[in-house]
Motif scaffolding. Structure first.
Motif, PDB file in Angstrom:
ATOM      1  N   ALA A 150       9.086 118.814  74.159  1.00 46.74           N
ATOM      2  CA  ALA A 150       8.900 117.667  73.276  1.00 46.74           C
ATOM      3  C   ALA A 150       8.001 118.052  72.099  1.00 46.74           C
ATOM      4  CB  ALA A 150       8.291 116.504  74.050  1.00 46.74           C
ATOM      5  N   ARG A 151       7.926 117.136  71.130  1.00 43.23           N
ATOM      6  CA  ARG A 151       7.150 117.411  69.919  1.00 43.23           C
ATOM      7  C   ARG A 151       6.274 116.211  69.593  1.00 43.23           C
ATOM      8  NH1 ARG A 151       9.683 119.437  64.123  1.00 43.23           N
ATOM      9  NH2 ARG A 151       8.019 120.930  63.650  1.00 43.23           N
ATOM     10  N   LEU A 152       4.963 116.458  69.478  1.00 38.04           N
ATOM     11  CA  LEU A 152       4.033 115.391  69.135  1.00 38.04           C
ATOM     12  C   LEU A 152       4.152 115.085  67.648  1.00 38.04           C
ATOM     13  CD1 LEU A 152       1.552 113.678  70.212  1.00 38.04           C
ATOM     14  CD2 LEU A 152       0.124 115.448  69.177  1.00 38.04           C
ATOM     15  N   PRO A 153       4.312 113.806  67.268  1.00 41.11           N
ATOM     16  CA  PRO A 153       4.414 113.472  65.840  1.00 41.11           C
ATOM     17  C   PRO A 153       3.167 113.917  65.063  1.00 41.11           C
ATOM     18  CG  PRO A 153       5.066 111.610  67.201  1.00 41.11           C
ATOM     19  CD  PRO A 153       4.471 112.632  68.120  1.00 41.11           C
ATOM     20  N   GLY A 154       3.401 114.381  63.849  1.00 43.20           N
ATOM     21  CA  GLY A 154       2.294 114.833  63.021  1.00 43.20           C
ATOM     22  C   GLY A 154       1.304 113.729  62.703  1.00 43.20           C
ATOM     23  N   GLU A 155       1.794 112.480  62.585  1.00 42.28           N
ATOM     24  CA  GLU A 155       0.900 111.359  62.303  1.00 42.28           C
ATOM     25  C   GLU A 155      -0.100 111.155  63.432  1.00 42.28           C
ATOM     26  OE1 GLU A 155       4.117 111.341  62.253  1.00 42.28           O
ATOM     27  OE2 GLU A 155       4.835 110.669  60.290  1.00 42.28           O
ATOM     28  N   THR A 156       0.362 111.375  64.674  1.00 44.10           N
ATOM     29  CA  THR A 156      -0.529 111.216  65.826  1.00 44.10           C
ATOM     30  C   THR A 156      -1.597 112.313  65.822  1.00 44.10           C
ATOM     31  OG1 THR A 156       1.284 110.269  67.108  1.00 44.10           O
ATOM     32  CG2 THR A 156      -0.637 111.051  68.326  1.00 44.10           C
ATOM     33  N   LEU A 204      -1.817 121.417  74.129  1.00 42.80           N
ATOM     34  CA  LEU A 204      -0.432 121.082  74.521  1.00 42.80           C
ATOM     35  C   LEU A 204       0.408 122.318  74.827  1.00 42.80           C
ATOM     36  CD1 LEU A 204       0.379 118.233  71.953  1.00 42.80           C
ATOM     37  CD2 LEU A 204      -0.308 118.003  74.341  1.00 42.80           C
ATOM     38  N   ARG A 205      -0.094 123.515  74.451  1.00 43.13           N
ATOM     39  CA  ARG A 205       0.709 124.718  74.627  1.00 43.13           C
ATOM     40  C   ARG A 205       1.066 124.955  76.092  1.00 43.13           C
ATOM     41  NH1 ARG A 205      -2.480 128.050  72.210  1.00 43.13           N
ATOM     42  NH2 ARG A 205      -1.485 127.872  70.172  1.00 43.13           N
ATOM     43  N   SER A 206       0.101 124.740  76.989  1.00 44.20           N
ATOM     44  CA  SER A 206       0.357 124.997  78.410  1.00 44.20           C
ATOM     45  C   SER A 206       1.410 124.056  78.990  1.00 44.20           C
ATOM     46  CB  SER A 206      -0.942 124.873  79.208  1.00 44.20           C
ATOM     47  OG  SER A 206      -1.463 123.567  79.098  1.00 44.20           O
ATOM     48  N   ARG A 207       1.636 122.906  78.336  1.00 48.43           N
ATOM     49  CA  ARG A 207       2.641 121.942  78.802  1.00 48.43           C
ATOM     50  C   ARG A 207       3.978 122.123  78.094  1.00 48.43           C
ATOM     51  NH1 ARG A 207      -0.140 116.239  78.069  1.00 48.43           N
ATOM     52  NH2 ARG A 207       1.991 115.602  78.620  1.00 48.43           N
ATOM     53  N   GLY A 208       4.029 123.097  77.187  1.00 48.10           N
ATOM     54  CA  GLY A 208       5.278 123.353  76.487  1.00 48.10           C
ATOM     55  C   GLY A 208       5.596 122.323  75.426  1.00 48.10           C
ATOM     56  N   ILE A 209       4.580 121.615  74.918  1.00 48.41           N
ATOM     57  CA  ILE A 209       4.776 120.590  73.888  1.00 48.41           C
ATOM     58  C   ILE A 209       4.272 121.136  72.560  1.00 48.41           C
ATOM     59  CG2 ILE A 209       4.173 118.252  73.127  1.00 48.41           C
ATOM     60  CD1 ILE A 209       3.761 117.519  76.069  1.00 48.41           C
ATOM     61  N   SER A 210       5.089 121.017  71.516  1.00 50.20           N
ATOM     62  CA  SER A 210       4.701 121.480  70.186  1.00 50.20           C
ATOM     63  C   SER A 210       4.192 120.313  69.347  1.00 50.20           C
ATOM     64  CB  SER A 210       5.894 122.159  69.492  1.00 50.20           C
ATOM     65  OG  SER A 210       6.946 121.218  69.312  1.00 50.20           O
ATOM     66  N   VAL A 211       3.735 120.638  68.144  1.00 44.25           N
ATOM     67  CA  VAL A 211       3.197 119.614  67.231  1.00 44.25           C
ATOM     68  C   VAL A 211       3.944 119.707  65.903  1.00 44.25           C
ATOM     69  CG1 VAL A 211       1.135 118.689  66.115  1.00 44.25           C
ATOM     70  CG2 VAL A 211       0.932 119.858  68.320  1.00 44.25           C
ATOM     71  N   ASP A 212       4.248 118.566  65.336  1.00 43.11           N
ATOM     72  CA  ASP A 212       4.927 118.504  64.047  1.00 43.11           C
ATOM     73  C   ASP A 212       3.925 118.819  62.942  1.00 43.11           C
ATOM     74  OD1 ASP A 212       6.398 117.984  61.799  1.00 43.11           O
ATOM     75  OD2 ASP A 212       6.501 115.810  62.098  1.00 43.11           O
ATOM     76  N   LYS A 213       3.833 120.104  62.569  1.00 47.75           N
ATOM     77  CA  LYS A 213       2.862 120.526  61.556  1.00 47.75           C
ATOM     78  C   LYS A 213       3.188 119.931  60.190  1.00 47.75           C
ATOM     79  CE  LYS A 213      -0.629 123.188  60.209  1.00 47.75           C
ATOM     80  NZ  LYS A 213      -0.664 123.022  58.767  1.00 47.75           N
ATOM     81  N   GLY A 237       4.573 117.092  59.551  1.00 48.16           N
ATOM     82  CA  GLY A 237       4.136 115.696  59.560  1.00 48.16           C
ATOM     83  C   GLY A 237       2.625 115.574  59.435  1.00 48.16           C
ATOM     84  N   PHE A 238       1.904 116.499  60.076  1.00 41.89           N
ATOM     85  CA  PHE A 238       0.443 116.511  59.963  1.00 41.89           C
ATOM     86  C   PHE A 238       0.032 116.768  58.516  1.00 41.89           C
ATOM     87  CE2 PHE A 238      -3.619 118.711  59.850  1.00 41.89           C
ATOM     88  CZ  PHE A 238      -4.410 117.951  60.693  1.00 41.89           C
ATOM     89  N   ASP A 239       0.663 117.764  57.883  1.00 47.72           N
ATOM     90  CA  ASP A 239       0.332 118.093  56.492  1.00 47.72           C
ATOM     91  C   ASP A 239       0.659 116.929  55.562  1.00 47.72           C
ATOM     92  OD1 ASP A 239      -0.539 120.578  57.289  1.00 47.72           O
ATOM     93  OD2 ASP A 239       1.354 121.588  56.805  1.00 47.72           O
ATOM     94  N   ALA A 240       1.764 116.234  55.834  1.00 49.23           N
ATOM     95  CA  ALA A 240       2.141 115.097  54.997  1.00 49.23           C
ATOM     96  C   ALA A 240       1.116 113.975  55.106  1.00 49.23           C
ATOM     97  CB  ALA A 240       3.534 114.591  55.387  1.00 49.23           C
ATOM     98  N   ALA A 241       0.624 113.732  56.303  1.00 50.14           N
ATOM     99  CA  ALA A 241      -0.396 112.693  56.502  1.00 50.14           C
ATOM    100  C   ALA A 241      -1.698 113.083  55.804  1.00 50.14           C
ATOM    101  CB  ALA A 241      -0.629 112.475  57.996  1.00 50.14           C
ATOM    102  N   MET A 242      -2.032 114.384  55.847  1.00 48.34           N
ATOM    103  CA  MET A 242      -3.225 114.864  55.161  1.00 48.34           C
ATOM    104  C   MET A 242      -3.088 114.676  53.657  1.00 48.34           C
ATOM    105  SD  MET A 242      -6.229 116.379  55.446  1.00 48.34           S
ATOM    106  CE  MET A 242      -6.325 117.436  56.923  1.00 48.34           C
ATOM    107  N   ALA A 243      -1.893 114.996  53.115  1.00 47.55           N
ATOM    108  CA  ALA A 243      -1.666 114.844  51.681  1.00 47.55           C
ATOM    109  C   ALA A 243      -1.744 113.376  51.264  1.00 47.55           C
ATOM    110  CB  ALA A 243      -0.302 115.426  51.305  1.00 47.55           C
ATOM    111  N   GLN A 244      -1.249 112.502  52.105  1.00 46.31           N
ATOM    112  CA  GLN A 244      -1.300 111.069  51.805  1.00 46.31           C
ATOM    113  C   GLN A 244      -2.744 110.580  51.751  1.00 46.31           C
ATOM    114  OE1 GLN A 244       1.037 108.710  54.488  1.00 46.31           O
ATOM    115  NE2 GLN A 244       0.555 106.785  53.477  1.00 46.31           N
TER     116      GLN A 244
END
Length: 883
Positions: A381-387, A406-415, A417-424
């Motif tokens: 699964a993928r954690l939303p960047g906004e979260t 989250l790496r040990s659980r095999g879950i990635s992060v939407d980088k 989306g994170f960058d977009a939230a930072m830019a906003q």
């Protein structure tokens, strides 16, 4: 078995005995290379020597250089703990020739040390050379007697070194150790070269070419040698282990971690103990070299390393902060070779404990929220960047920590989306800034800060260094270049120049660079609170955005500023001790030639107060205690007794400055301050208060001098005393008695003169009279006189005597002093119904150019600015009396 410390020592001793100067490790912050986050190789401190910008007294050197690879392109952080040879901190052993010996002697030294001094088995060694370097190939056959099968030609950049697209470059020759066929892997250049059987232990760089724009353009006039051998790797070889974490230094640190956590370094816990041991070394050495945790630049990388180790301590189940309790073990292992660890041990321990306490709160809250956000997520699964951004922005949970958790659980992060939230968020901050009434002049700096980030200030520990020019501003606009005669504002990615803030003036100094560039920096400002902008005039050459320049602070001026700034802290404490806790700072100005300190107090200080305060400050200066700096949250700092200073704006973290002697567990002065300060109170030299005055109701001001400024002031006072003694024809020691005697003599003469003037007045005229005495005016006796130099206080007494002499009549006297005049008129009692002394004196005052005058009908007095009209004043009184 040789210990790591013994191996380091024997390496340095070997080269020292062969004509090399043993050089101490440079600090981890590379002030001579703005492209690097930290020193990451042994040659970095010698970069300017290899490029010809600096010269050394000796053409050979050897060192064991501290290195960190945890930021920028040289970043091994994520691999540390999970491989045998990745570290954030390591030591690079090296020998260097600056235009002295070259390939043959370098190869001879390497082979002699490895096979004869250290007795490594020859059959375990093999080497590589650059595929066209026939000279090195033949030398290895000649010197080492290696068969051609063990001299491997490598055609890739792995065996060709370059300082950059421009500058020295040359082929390399790497020495490998074969750990045995029980470990998978093949020799360099083979399909299995990524295995762990053959490990590079030493790299010899033959600097022999000059390159420009990535192309070789010729031979260097003085070929040089740069070598690098990882101490941890060679220690593993010499201690008979394959894994760097099995050498004695790491075993001791891991054992300490096992003891404090009660968890063995086995299974899943093995990596955590390794991370802790490695990161303990990097964080401690960075702290010892002046880097403090922060949210930007080098401080952020340090904090990231700290937090990674602290999270692994949490995974091991450590209930209380762990890292600071491991520092004694590190000092025991490495403190002898690196005494800066021992000197900084209290700071290291305190910083690690404070950071871990704070991080545990962040970790606890963040992991709870992260668990809630990912409760329904499975592997892949993928954690939303906004979260992830909300965790970072609202709860202080770093992005990389979210990824790691989250790496040990095999879950990635939407980088993205994170960058977009930072830019906003940045866009919203910019909009808010524009609407806040900020001046348009600052908008250019807002654009630059948004693009380039904050300036890395290196001036707490250095007064010189290199910086990469990231912006030039001329006439309020960004430009790409500035040439001789231009007044320009320069912004570099890092600088030792302090920007004016908190009452401390900005630094001055010079910027130099390629092509004879020279800029005289006259001031440094701090727009937006995070940029250090240097303003000056280009005296020669051309400065360009993107190039590297040399930055040198005016050290004499900086030292004077530091002394004055530190003195304000001691003064603040002394004022509170003497006058009471109501004293608080209301403003300050710290320059190179003086200091000014405003404080709350309802009345002027007595002379004995000033003397006592000055004596107390100087006592702290003479004690010469070290000045300590810590980084804390504002709340924690104030709770610990630190005083917030007037005019400072504090962010999430503050520098807490402690100075002076400890009394009953309380340090003399503890304040929040971001300025530059002395290393020890004795560096202030001497403190002298030169004035105390009022600023406004309830606010007083002290102006004072320190160091050379105070000395020159005292010398000036002494010269004035000597000159006064010469005029008085006495010695400086007897000036006071001589002046007192002269004053007594003057008073005596003044009394005699006054008596003489009285006698003259009573004598009825003479040379000083304005007209005949005792004349009749309209049937009334009248006496009028003008007396030069008469004290106006004597007028009433003289008039009383005149009235007695007249029996019945009117008397008027004008006293003239320094161009001004006073007039008094007396009327005997029998004439008060006919003439009023008040009316008469006002006529006289008018003639003197004044107004008014008052008193009683029988005696009145007034004055005027024109003493030359004394006779006119007497005449005016007579005329008024005549009606």
């Amino acid at each position: 078995m040789q210990t790591t410390n013994e191996i380091r020592r024997s390496f340095l001793d070997y080269f020292a005995s062969n004509g090399h100067e043993a050089v101490q490790s440079a600090p981890l912050v590379p002030y001579n290379d703005p492209t690097l986050m930290f020193v990451n190789a042994g040659m970095v401190p010698f970069k300017n020597v290899f490029t010809g910008l600096e010269t050394r007294a000796t053409p050979r050197a050897t060192s064991s250089q501290k290195c960190v690879r945890a930021g920028g392109k040289h970043n091994d952080l994520d691999n540390v703990g999970y491989t045998a040879r990745h570290h954030t901190f390591f030591e690079m052993l090296g020998n260097f020739s600056f235009g002295d010996y070259f390939k043959e002697q370098a190869i001879t030294h390497a082979w002699t040390l490895l096979t004869k001094e250290w007795a490594l088995p020859v059959e375990k060694l093999l080497v590589t050379v650059y595929h066209t370097d026939d000279e090195a190939f033949d030398l290895w056959k000649k010197i080492a007697g290696l068969p051609e099968s063990k001299i491997i030609r490598i055609p890739t950049k792995d065996n060709f070194w370059a300082m950059g697209d421009d500058g020295p470059c040359g082929p390399c020759s790497e020495i490998f150790y074969d750990h045995g066929d029980h470990i998978w892997g093949g020799p360099p250049g083979s399909p299995e070269e990524d295995g762990d059987r053959f490990i590079e232990i030493w790299n010899l760089v033959f600097m022999q070419f000059e390159q420009a724009a990535g192309e070789i353009v010729g031979d260097l006039p003085k070929p040089s040698i740069d070598t690098g051998m990882g101490l941890e790797r060679i220690s593993a070889v010499m201690q008979g282990v394959h894994d760097n974490y099995d050498i004695d230094t790491f075993k001791a640190l891991i054992a300490a971690s096992e003891h404090l956590t009660g968890v063995a370094a086995e299974g899943d816990s093995r990596a955590s103990h390794r991370v802790i041991a490695d990161h303990l070394r990097s964080t401690s050495f960075l702290l010892a070299d002046g880097v403090l945790p922060s949210n930007e630049g080098r401080g952020y990388v340090l904090r990231r390393i700290m937090r990674r180790a602290m999270r692994h301590a949490h995974l091991l189940g450590a209930k209380d902060p762990l890292m600071h309790r491991l520092v004694p073990a590190l000092v025991a292992e490495m403190g002898q070779a690196y005494p800066e660890l021992g000197r900084a041990q209290p700071l290291i321990e305190e910083t690690l404990e404070r950071e871990e306490v704070q991080f545990r709160r962040t970790l606890s809250n963040g992991l709870k929220l992260l668990d809630e956000a990912t409760a329904e997520m499975g592997e892949g699964a993928r954690l939303p960047g906004e979260t992830a951004f909300k965790l970072y922005d609202t709860y202080g949970f770093p992005y990389d920590l979210t990824e790691d958790a989250l790496r040990s659980r095999g879950i990635s992060v939407d980088k993205d989306g994170f960058d977009a939230a930072m830019a906003q968020q940045k866009a919203a901050a910019r909009a808010a800034w524009k609407g806040s009434g900020q001046t348009a002049d600052n908008e250019v700096w807002f654009d630059i800060a948004e693009r380039e980030g904050a300036t890395e200030f290196t001036g707490y520990t250095s007064t010189s260094g290199e910086g990469r020019v990231v912006a030039l501003v001329k006439d309020g606009k960004e430009v790409e270049t500035a040439s001789a005669g231009d007044e320009v504002i320069v912004l570099t990615n890092q600088t030792p120049f302090y920007g004016e803030s908190g009452g401390q003036v900005g630094d001055a100094g010079t910027i130099t660079g390629p092509g004879g560039l020279a800029i005289a920096i006259v001031e440094t400002a701090k727009p937006l609170g995070r940029l250090h902008t240097m303003t000056g005039k280009v005296e020669a050459g051309l400065i360009k955005v993107g190039e590297t320049v040399n930055l040198v602070v005016d050290v004499v001026r900086r030292d004077a500023i530091r002394a004055n700034h530190s003195a304000t802290h001691l003064l603040h404490a002394a004022l509170r001790n003497r006058l009471g806790d109501h004293v608080t700072q209301k403003g300050s100005m710290v320059a190179s030639d003086r200091l000014r300190f405003d404080f709350s107090h309802p009345k002027a200080l007595e002379a004995e107060d000033i003397a006592a305060i000055e004596a107390e400050v100087n006592a702290e200066i003479r004690a010469n205690d070290p000045v300590m700096t810590r980084l804390m949250t504002p709340d924690d700092a104030i709770a610990a007794g630190a005083m917030a200073l007037f005019g400072e704006k504090y962010g999430d973290e503050v520098r807490v400055l402690s100075m002076g002697r400890s009394n009953g567990g309380k340090t003399y002065s503890v304040e929040l301050c971001g300025g530059t300060h002395v290393n020890a109170t004795g560096d202030i030299g001497v403190f002298r208060i030169v004035s105390e005055s009022a600023v406004s109701s309830g606010v007083r001001r002290i102006e004072a001098l320190t160091g050379e400024g105070a000395r020159q002031w005292l010398v000036g006072r002494e010269e004035a005393l000597k000159n006064a003694a010469g005029i008085l024809r006495t010695t400086p020691e007897d000036v006071e008695a001589r002046v007192a005697a002269l004053l007594d003599e003057r008073k005596k003469l003044e009394r005699e003169l006054a008596e003489a003037k009285k006698a003259l007045a009573l004598g009825g005229g003479g040379a000083a009279a304005a007209g005949p005495a005792d004349e009749e005016v309209d049937g009334v006796k009248f006496s009028g006189q003008v007396l030069e130099g008469l004290d106006p206080k004597e007028l009433r007494g003289l008039l009383d005597q005149a009235k007695q002499r007249l029996g019945s009549g009117v008397a008027a006297i004008v006293a003239v002093n320094e161009g001004k005049a006073s007039i008094a008129v007396a009327v005997t009692d029998d004439l008060k119904d006919k003439a009023s002394a008040v009316d008469l004196v006002r006529k006289g005052v008018e003639a003197l150019g004044g107004k008014g005058g008052g008193g009683r009908p029988d005696m009145a007095q007034g004055g005027g600015p024109d003493g030359s009209k004394g006779a006119d004043a007497i005449a005016a009184v007579k005329a008024a009396l005549a009606g």
